[in-house]
Design a protein around this motif. Sequence first.
Motif, PDB file in Angstrom:
ATOM      1  N   ASN A 117       9.535 -13.535 -42.418  1.00 20.57           N
ATOM      2  CA  ASN A 117       9.599 -13.080 -41.016  1.00 20.57           C
ATOM      3  C   ASN A 117       8.993 -11.701 -40.802  1.00 20.57           C
ATOM      4  N   GLN A 118       8.119 -11.263 -41.705  1.00 19.27           N
ATOM      5  CA  GLN A 118       7.422  -9.995 -41.544  1.00 19.27           C
ATOM      6  C   GLN A 118       6.005 -10.258 -41.044  1.00 19.27           C
ATOM      7  N   LEU A 119       5.396  -9.250 -40.440  1.00 20.70           N
ATOM      8  CA  LEU A 119       4.007  -9.405 -40.014  1.00 20.70           C
ATOM      9  C   LEU A 119       3.089  -9.585 -41.220  1.00 20.70           C
ATOM     10  N   THR A 120       3.253  -8.729 -42.199  1.00 18.98           N
ATOM     11  CA  THR A 120       2.403  -8.798 -43.396  1.00 18.98           C
ATOM     12  C   THR A 120       2.972  -9.800 -44.388  1.00 18.98           C
ATOM     13  N   ASN A 121       2.111 -10.668 -44.888  1.00 22.01           N
ATOM     14  CA  ASN A 121       2.518 -11.649 -45.893  1.00 22.01           C
ATOM     15  C   ASN A 121       2.492 -11.032 -47.284  1.00 22.01           C
ATOM     16  N   LEU A 122       3.517 -11.332 -48.063  1.00 23.63           N
ATOM     17  CA  LEU A 122       3.626 -10.825 -49.424  1.00 23.63           C
ATOM     18  C   LEU A 122       3.428 -11.977 -50.407  1.00 23.63           C
ATOM     19  N   TYR A 123       2.575 -11.738 -51.413  1.00 22.13           N
ATOM     20  CA  TYR A 123       2.299 -12.730 -52.453  1.00 22.13           C
ATOM     21  C   TYR A 123       2.649 -12.103 -53.803  1.00 22.13           C
ATOM     22  N   LEU A 398      -3.025  13.756 -49.646  1.00 19.66           N
ATOM     23  CA  LEU A 398      -2.576  14.860 -48.792  1.00 19.66           C
ATOM     24  C   LEU A 398      -3.611  15.979 -48.762  1.00 19.66           C
ATOM     25  N   GLY A 399      -3.954  16.410 -47.546  1.00 18.17           N
ATOM     26  CA  GLY A 399      -4.938  17.474 -47.379  1.00 18.17           C
ATOM     27  C   GLY A 399      -6.373  17.009 -47.354  1.00 18.17           C
ATOM     28  N   LYS A 400      -6.615  15.719 -47.612  1.00 20.38           N
ATOM     29  CA  LYS A 400      -7.970  15.186 -47.616  1.00 20.38           C
ATOM     30  C   LYS A 400      -8.408  14.827 -46.190  1.00 20.38           C
ATOM     31  N   THR A 401      -9.694  14.947 -45.936  1.00 17.22           N
ATOM     32  CA  THR A 401     -10.237  14.584 -44.624  1.00 17.22           C
ATOM     33  C   THR A 401     -10.445  13.080 -44.538  1.00 17.22           C
ATOM     34  N   MET A 402      -9.930  12.482 -43.460  1.00 20.36           N
ATOM     35  CA  MET A 402     -10.056  11.043 -43.220  1.00 20.36           C
ATOM     36  C   MET A 402     -11.002  10.803 -42.043  1.00 20.36           C
ATOM     37  N   LYS A 403     -11.678   9.662 -42.078  1.00 17.88           N
ATOM     38  CA  LYS A 403     -12.553   9.288 -40.970  1.00 17.88           C
ATOM     39  C   LYS A 403     -12.155   7.908 -40.472  1.00 17.88           C
ATOM     40  N   GLY A 404     -11.689   7.839 -39.226  1.00 20.18           N
ATOM     41  CA  GLY A 404     -11.242   6.584 -38.644  1.00 20.18           C
ATOM     42  C   GLY A 404      -9.733   6.434 -38.767  1.00 20.18           C
ATOM     43  N   LYS A 405      -9.114   5.796 -37.776  1.00 20.63           N
ATOM     44  CA  LYS A 405      -7.661   5.617 -37.782  1.00 20.63           C
ATOM     45  C   LYS A 405      -7.291   4.155 -37.596  1.00 20.63           C
ATOM     46  N   VAL A 406      -6.258   3.731 -38.300  1.00 18.32           N
ATOM     47  CA  VAL A 406      -5.709   2.391 -38.102  1.00 18.32           C
ATOM     48  C   VAL A 406      -4.800   2.427 -36.877  1.00 18.32           C
ATOM     49  N   ILE A 407      -5.012   1.483 -35.962  1.00 21.03           N
ATOM     50  CA  ILE A 407      -4.182   1.384 -34.763  1.00 21.03           C
ATOM     51  C   ILE A 407      -3.012   0.438 -34.989  1.00 21.03           C
ATOM     52  N   GLY A 408      -3.229  -0.630 -35.755  1.00 28.18           N
ATOM     53  CA  GLY A 408      -2.144  -1.564 -36.033  1.00 28.18           C
ATOM     54  C   GLY A 408      -2.658  -2.905 -36.506  1.00 28.18           C
ATOM     55  N   SER A 409      -1.752  -3.877 -36.523  1.00 30.58           N
ATOM     56  CA  SER A 409      -2.063  -5.206 -37.052  1.00 30.58           C
ATOM     57  C   SER A 409      -1.431  -6.285 -36.188  1.00 30.58           C
ATOM     58  N   ILE A 410      -2.044  -7.463 -36.225  1.00 24.75           N
ATOM     59  CA  ILE A 410      -1.524  -8.646 -35.536  1.00 24.75           C
ATOM     60  C   ILE A 410      -1.519  -9.802 -36.526  1.00 24.75           C
ATOM     61  N   ARG A 411      -0.349 -10.413 -36.686  1.00 27.96           N
ATOM     62  CA  ARG A 411      -0.254 -11.609 -37.527  1.00 27.96           C
ATOM     63  C   ARG A 411       1.107 -12.251 -37.314  1.00 27.96           C
ATOM     64  N   ASN A 412       1.201 -13.544 -37.627  1.00 28.51           N
ATOM     65  CA  ASN A 412       2.472 -14.265 -37.542  1.00 28.51           C
ATOM     66  C   ASN A 412       3.137 -14.107 -36.172  1.00 28.51           C
ATOM     67  N   ASN A 413       2.287 -14.112 -35.113  1.00 27.48           N
ATOM     68  CA  ASN A 413       2.767 -13.954 -33.731  1.00 27.48           C
ATOM     69  C   ASN A 413       3.550 -12.668 -33.558  1.00 27.48           C
ATOM     70  N   GLN A 414       3.136 -11.629 -34.288  1.00 27.52           N
ATOM     71  CA  GLN A 414       3.732 -10.298 -34.168  1.00 27.52           C
ATOM     72  C   GLN A 414       2.626  -9.280 -34.025  1.00 27.52           C
ATOM     73  N   ILE A 415       2.951  -8.152 -33.429  1.00 29.46           N
ATOM     74  CA  ILE A 415       2.027  -7.029 -33.365  1.00 29.46           C
ATOM     75  C   ILE A 415       2.781  -5.758 -33.697  1.00 29.46           C
ATOM     76  N   ILE A 416       2.196  -4.935 -34.541  1.00 30.64           N
ATOM     77  CA  ILE A 416       2.772  -3.630 -34.897  1.00 30.64           C
ATOM     78  C   ILE A 416       1.696  -2.586 -34.669  1.00 30.64           C
ATOM     79  N   LEU A 417       1.989  -1.621 -33.798  1.00 27.42           N
ATOM     80  CA  LEU A 417       1.041  -0.564 -33.460  1.00 27.42           C
ATOM     81  C   LEU A 417       1.589   0.781 -33.917  1.00 27.42           C
TER      82      LEU A 417
END
Length: 419
Positions: A117-123, A398-417
């Motif tokens: 029942n989680q959005l992300t599937n675990l294998y 930590l302290g490293k420069t990142m480029k681009g951001k994750v907004i969220g995920s959609i799966r299993n009729n769920q959305i997490i933002l």
Amino acid sequence: MNILLKSVTIVNGNTKHLHLRKRDILIKNGIIDAIESAIEPSGKTKVIDIKNLHVSIGWFDSGVNFGEPGYEERETIENGLLTAAKSGFTDVVLNTSSHPTPDSASDIVYLKNASKNQLTNLYPLGNLTVKGEGEVLAEIYDMKNAGALGFYDYKAPMGNANLLKIALQYAQNFEGMVFSFPLDKSISGKGIVNEGITSTKLGLKGIPTLAEELQIARDLFVLEYTGGKLFIPTVSSANSVKLIADAKKKGLQVFCSVAVHNLTITDSELENFDTQFKVMPPLRTSADIKALQKAVKNGTIDLVTTDHTPLNIELKHVEFDNADFGTIGLESAFGTLNDIFGVEETIGILTKGRSIFGLDEPEIETGKAANLTLFTTEDTFEFSDEHIYSSSKNAIALGKTMKGKVIGSIRNNQIILNK
């Protein structure tokens, strides 16, 4: 649940007619209902309209660690999967690093039930040997039937070459994937960092790349003799890449991964004795990084993994010699890779690999189940504690420069933002 993604750029090299096109995507009850130039919302619909929003099929990680069972203070399965979803990963393979380690069918069933029942599937993976001790083959056939994707004594080198031979021969009867961690302990000894200029300067015991390469060479000889499927996780040296490339040319079914941090950070970062940089395999040299990045691009390295390893604070805030190996990495993977490889190549890296384990590949097509990751590409920021969703905070980024951001995920009729 109805979700409408407005004016999203689709990044999907497998769907040429949509690749890099801006479209509206309507999702109804977990199924992609329409992909059009413009769709107007109707009824009760959650509309997501964000500047520079991109979408790809959900991301896949072939090697993560959570604490449960046994180390719940580090990370529970529930929070680990929430962290994965917030980091863009909709499918993750769980390593055998819990306590007790999973070496029976009932252990695999427990892990699968705990992740329902989680959005992300675990294998889950199962142990290759009983208790991961490298002495007696575990019940790998039963675990395969219970849902184990492969068999791995997590970061415990297989010292017994004959047992590896037997495992590869036996696993062929049911298309089983055998993992072997690339480290010859007779060479690595009590080393804790890469053997080289930095280890000598700091007075720290070194692990030569030879320890990794000898084990890989041995395993490949065994594989050539037995046949079967061999997975070599988290390679770290230029010569390892050459050995695996030669084996692939021979037609051997050998697959391998590299950890994100081994693609980006050299052992020179150790000069402040910061235990966040203590990982296994150790950080190597810039020459190794160059070879590893090239191998990712040309496909010699099949998968890039976060090797996400939550550790409670007392295991890291100690003297360098006594600190545990490991770093979390789910939250920082996209920003790190995007800065190196660019958007299209990064998404290719993050979405490949399911077929190696016999998992279905998601598609961005009408009528297909929505298995999607949402992200932006232009944001640049410094990775800090506020970007960590894990229970543990041992982050090499930590302290490293990142480029681009994750907004969220959609799966299993769920959305997490992400907020």
